[in-house]
Design an enzyme around this catalytic site. Sequence first.
Site, mmCIF file in Angstrom:
data_model
loop_
_atom_site.group_PDB
_atom_site.id
_atom_site.type_symbol
_atom_site.label_atom_id
_atom_site.label_comp_id
_atom_site.label_asym_id
_atom_site.label_seq_id
_atom_site.Cartn_x
_atom_site.Cartn_y
_atom_site.Cartn_z
ATOM 1 N N GLN A 43 99.849 85.010 -34.952
ATOM 2 C CA GLN A 43 100.481 86.185 -35.565
ATOM 3 C C GLN A 43 101.963 86.296 -35.222
ATOM 4 O OE1 GLN A 43 99.135 87.997 -37.815
ATOM 5 N NE2 GLN A 43 96.975 87.430 -37.609
ATOM 6 N N ALA A 79 93.766 77.753 -36.037
ATOM 7 C CA ALA A 79 93.766 78.366 -34.708
ATOM 8 C C ALA A 79 92.375 78.511 -34.103
ATOM 9 C CB ALA A 79 94.458 79.728 -34.766
ATOM 10 N N THR A 80 91.353 78.726 -34.917
ATOM 11 C CA THR A 80 90.002 78.851 -34.349
ATOM 12 C C THR A 80 89.597 77.556 -33.652
ATOM 13 O OG1 THR A 80 89.236 80.586 -35.851
ATOM 14 C CG2 THR A 80 87.555 79.140 -34.910
ATOM 15 N N THR A 138 88.680 61.920 -39.725
ATOM 16 C CA THR A 138 89.688 61.605 -40.736
ATOM 17 C C THR A 138 90.684 62.748 -40.846
ATOM 18 O OG1 THR A 138 88.085 60.282 -41.983
ATOM 19 C CG2 THR A 138 90.048 61.028 -43.171
ATOM 20 N N CYS A 158 88.274 88.294 -39.181
ATOM 21 C CA CYS A 158 87.214 87.652 -38.391
ATOM 22 C C CYS A 158 86.282 88.695 -37.773
ATOM 23 C CB CYS A 158 87.829 86.785 -37.301
ATOM 24 S SG CYS A 158 88.866 85.467 -37.952
ATOM 25 N N SER A 218 97.687 78.769 -37.239
ATOM 26 C CA SER A 218 97.097 78.431 -38.534
ATOM 27 C C SER A 218 98.171 78.504 -39.601
ATOM 28 C CB SER A 218 95.973 79.418 -38.891
ATOM 29 O OG SER A 218 94.855 79.264 -38.055
ATOM 30 N N HIS A 239 97.893 78.997 -42.787
ATOM 31 C CA HIS A 239 97.705 79.965 -43.877
ATOM 32 C C HIS A 239 98.279 81.343 -43.554
ATOM 33 C CE1 HIS A 239 94.265 82.452 -42.345
ATOM 34 N NE2 HIS A 239 94.084 81.393 -41.589
#
Length: 378
Positions: A180, A70-71, A236, A323, A198, A200
Amino acid sequence: MQLYLDNASTTSVDEDVKKLFLSLLDQYYASTSSLHQQGVQALHLETEAKNQIAQLLKVSPNEIYFNSGATEGNNYAIKGVAFQYQNRGKTIITTKIEHPSVLESVKQLERDFHFKAVYLDVDENGVISLQDLQKHLNQDVILVSIMYVNHEVGSIMPIHEIHEMLKKYPKIIFHSDVTQAIGKCDIDFSDLDLATMSAHKIHGMKGCGFLYKRDRVQLYPIINGHPAQNTMRAGTSNWLSNVTIALALKKAYQHLKEDAILIRETQQRLIALLNEIPQVQVNMNAQFSIPHIINFSLVNYNPEVIIRALSQKGIYVSSKSACSVAQKDQVSSTLYAMHKDIQICISSIRISLERPLSEEEIQYFIQSLKEIIAIIRK
């Protein structure tokens, strides 16, 4: 007893996701851009994963762009729109409680590229006012970027209502960071032009995620190099991890509604017990939030001390977002925007759930917190 209650920061890797990744790692190592058989097979597996993700989200496969999370996605969405459509206008609307990757991207555009930004306030529940948004909409606005769910208090934004409002302004691009929200609540991607996530956060691998980009939206290329993914993102492909996103997302969606009901019961039980502790102030309204997040403050207590003491008991929570903590910022920008007292803003603790807790686990957390408060007070 071990209680991991920091799932809004990151989650454990699902066992099936882990097995899939390791099996791929054992069999393949070619690049998806290679023309030989191994490269063709790698591209096929990544394409299949993209198709599965698109089917789950009810979007087109060519609207999914894999990235590092997401960042990166937020940077690409915001700056890509700004540079692509700056001939239309120079105003970006966002909120004061966005993830740092959104806020810092917008601030850079203001500072270095002379864009204008509007940072919307939120109310005491962490939700924007639609009337406030309406009064800032005009022909100079090119982007509205509003998160789906806040990472500190779990507040849910009125995304569908914003979408309806923006229909009167067809040139405005609507972006939402759904990190979220995805796997926790229903998301109608037809309400959005751009969305970021994201893996994770949903028991997937770290360092991977995707950007959803509606076909009609063009983004100015930010990462240059060897063309890949329809020339939008060079480099890549991390395709081994990308393939596992489809499985993580499928499992997150399988029992979404049933899990949310059970987790809501845990949230309500924890909030009720926290409210019985005199030193605790609960900072969010469960009516306006997802069930997975609880935010509270211990006024005049250092949250780092509380977090480390809980950790010694095998309980893992956080203060603000991971973060924000890394930035050494003492004040919760979300709670500050919600007009909380400064002492509340500097002493907040976040519990974030990924499953319902047993009564034994709930009591262990509450009793441990009470013991720590008593020791620190002495």
